[in-house]
Design a protein around this motif. Structure first.
Motif, short mmCIF file in Angstrom:
data_model
loop_
_atom_site.label_atom_id
_atom_site.label_comp_id
_atom_site.label_asym_id
_atom_site.label_seq_id
_atom_site.Cartn_x
_atom_site.Cartn_y
_atom_site.Cartn_z
N UNK A 26 1.38 -3.22 -7.23
CA UNK A 26 2.17 -3.93 -7.61
C UNK A 26 3.14 -3.71 -7.29
N UNK A 27 4.85 -3.84 -7.38
CA UNK A 27 5.93 -3.20 -7.67
C UNK A 27 7.17 -4.37 -8.05
N UNK A 28 8.19 -3.52 -8.85
CA UNK A 28 8.87 -4.60 -9.09
C UNK A 28 10.97 -3.87 -9.64
N UNK A 29 11.75 -4.55 -8.81
CA UNK A 29 12.76 -3.46 -8.93
C UNK A 29 13.49 -3.82 -7.73
N UNK A 46 0.91 -0.96 -0.53
CA UNK A 46 0.21 -0.05 0.29
C UNK A 46 0.75 1.63 -0.35
N UNK A 47 0.17 2.56 -0.73
CA UNK A 47 0.82 3.20 -0.72
C UNK A 47 1.15 4.50 0.27
N UNK A 100 5.55 1.45 -10.26
CA UNK A 100 4.81 0.80 -9.58
C UNK A 100 3.08 0.19 -10.40
N UNK A 101 2.38 -0.38 -10.80
CA UNK A 101 1.24 -0.94 -11.08
C UNK A 101 0.02 -0.93 -10.07
N UNK A 102 -0.69 0.00 -10.47
CA UNK A 102 -1.63 0.58 -9.64
C UNK A 102 -2.92 -0.75 -9.87
N UNK A 103 -3.23 -1.77 -8.97
CA UNK A 103 -4.23 -2.76 -9.26
C UNK A 103 -5.38 -2.35 -8.57
N UNK A 104 -7.04 -3.18 -9.14
CA UNK A 104 -8.30 -3.05 -9.20
C UNK A 104 -8.49 -2.42 -7.66
#
Lengths: 380, 380
Positions: free
Chosen positions: B124-127, B105-106, B142-146
């Protein structure tokens, strides 16, 4: 067709029988009448290349080879293992002519202008069935040689010259700037060194014995690594750092050397690395296996990151990639530098029958570097 | 940054020392202040993927692993062989964070509009550095999720989904129409089967045990070959004839299976051959090794002609090839099908400290199909 041509000719044949045996012989076959676009070439010289041996010998066990027939009509038989037989099902029972390339004199021509223009010329030919007294084939498959060329000098115009040129072309097409070659003191390897010297392409030669290194150094080779030396891996890595070579052409196939080359390429790439890369260097490292001097399994340890490839390389699909125009360009160079860059050296000259002697077969089947056979069909 | 955020956080660290030892620990590090374009994500779930293990465990010998420290501040050390150490020189002495992906959560955002827009969202995060309580990173990573997505459902949005989609994309880009996958009952393999079922792509699954075949058949798999069966080579060849698959993705790496796949592809290509081809079929056969479940050497017999390749495959360069637009297209599909096609299943949930218990390490290091760990940093 001129009257002096015989009605029949002799031709080497290879046959695999369904009981798992290789059967080599000299067949007597009719000399065909050339169609309008065809020529009849009297073959004066045809090399025995490693790429001929698969068809000729069918990976038979030569320990079991026996000779029969007569001196002028020799027959050789040998056993083929069941494992090898599985890959040969499509040729069982079919007696096949052999010989990828050769050179000779055009002694008959069809009626077309193109065919007639070559009558009497010395030509190089490609396309099979060259282990024979004559070969009838389309004029467009003949490469006319300059006046005065000895047929023996034109016998190996295709396989080794186009393969060695093809390696340098593939290197460029795939974005590399230097290359590695194994079993590098071979006829082909010497050609490759002469091409690279002329074109300013850095070449790392790998040989298996010190005296082979001398052969290449005499041709001006800068980088020669002897795989029998205790310092081989370090020597190779240093040569790869100096040249930046990231593509290799491997004639050996079996064993661990392909993997060692990739490992040394990775070590060379990491020599200048300042940061740890968890998946190895991102530089793509490629080994193409084009021969099988070691028919045993290939083994490697994958200690070279994830940017790597090992694959087969064969002349025919490469020529397909560069197209007719590309091939003509390479052939023009071969003809222009036939007795220099592309000179071949033969240690043994044999007749058609001589090529089927057990001694000869066992010698050329070894594919020893430095030893190369030329078939001279005019010899008895 | 909101007042409720702590000044420091805990983070898993991996260190290789110059005396050849792996040192795992939980470090306490400062929580960074986000730059205008950055976010701080409170990590709720992060998977332990095979692709994390190289950095985390440095191929150390886990037989020698010993635990020290305390339950909340565990330390694990293990020996690394000299051979492995040669490839690790660039990371010696550098304590590194671990974890390729995760979800959370942001909880803080920089001043930019893009960053502020994500405050409070589950992403979701990557890196890297996801095995930690918090992660500060650019909003664009960051990839915002529904709304309403459980962080655990979004923890594996990148590595497995993009790898399995990348296999199908690579298959198409390189001109193949069906594919082979090994260790196929894995989380990734199940995803790949669901993608292929949805997209109508023929898939040949290779598993190592009968019960793994059942898992895939329950997902609708048509072709499942069990490498432990006596009829494996025949089963695989039949499946390859039916599907026409000429590309494989191999998670195993070591051993003989990559070569067996190429041999069966060649046998399948020759099933319909009417004429003997001396250099094998002209169909290009490719195996990409993307994992290393078997860290031993790779061995093959080159009984598959000359039109073949074996190479490494890694997600990052593939994503580079398809570009930002291609990656956005794949990501949109992952988000849309997060709990169906791209659902992951975890057998073990552990805290950060729990991920460093000897039992846990030895279990996830085995990479057994069906067993998968999820780190939950909020667990104590």
């Amino acid at each position: 067709m001129p009257n002096e041509l015989p009605a029949t000719m002799r031709q080497i044949r290879t046959l695999v029988t369904d009981d798992g045996r290789l059967h080599l012989s000299l067949a007597s076959v009719d000399l065909p009448e050339p169609q309008p676009h065809e020529l009849v070439v009297r073959i004066e010289a045809a090399p025995i290349n490693p790429s001929d041996l698969g068809l000729l010998l069918a990976a038979a066990d030569l320990e079991t080879a026996t000779a029969s027939g007569s001196p002028t009509e020799p027959v050789v038989t040998a056993e083929i293992s069941p494992q090898v037989m599985r890959g040969l099902s499509a040729r069982i029972g079919e007696s096949m002519p052999v010989g990828n390339e050769g050179a000779g004199v055009v002694v008959a021509a069809g009626s077309s202008v193109e065919a007639q223009a070559l009558l009497g010329r010395t030509v190089s030919i490609v396309g099979g069935s060259t282990y024979a007294e004559y070969r009838c084939l389309p004029a467009m498959m003949c490469l006319p040689l300059p006046e005065g060329t000895e047929p023996a000098d034109g016998a190996s115009c295709f396989v080794n010259p186009l393969t060695s040129l093809g390696m340098v072309e593939t290197m460029k097409m795939e974005g590399h700037t230097a290359l590695v070659h194994t079993a590098a003191a071979s006829n082909l390897g010497q050609m490759l060194q002469r091409i690279c010297t002329a074109d300013g392409v850095p070449l790392v030669n790998i040989v298996r014995r010190p005296e082979q290194a001398d052969v290449l150094r005499a041709l001006g080779a800068t980088h020669v690594c002897d795989s029998s030396a205790a310092t081989f891996m370090d020597d190779l890595t240093s040569a790869l750092v100096e040249t930046g070579a990231t593509i290799a052409f491997d004639a050996i196939g079996g064993g661990r050397q392909a993997g060692q080359i990739l490992a040394c390429m990775e070590a060379a790439a990491n020599t200048t690395a300042t940061e740890y890369s968890r998946y190895g260097s991102s530089v793509h490292k490629q080994v193409y296996i084009y021969g099988s001097l070691d028919r045993g399994p290939t083994e490697f340890n994958r200690n070279f990151g994830l940017a790597w490839g090992i694959g087969g390389w064969l002349l025919t699909p490469f020529l397909g990639k560069i197209g007719m125009e590309g091939m003509r360009r390479l052939q023009a160079r071969v003809v222009a530098e036939l007795t220099t860059t592309f000179a071949s050296h033969y240690t043994d000259e044999v007749s058609l029958a001589g090529a089927l002697s057990l001694d000869a077969i066992r010698t050329y089947a070894r594919q020893a570097t430095g030893q190369k056979f030329l078939i001279r069909p005019s010899l008895q």
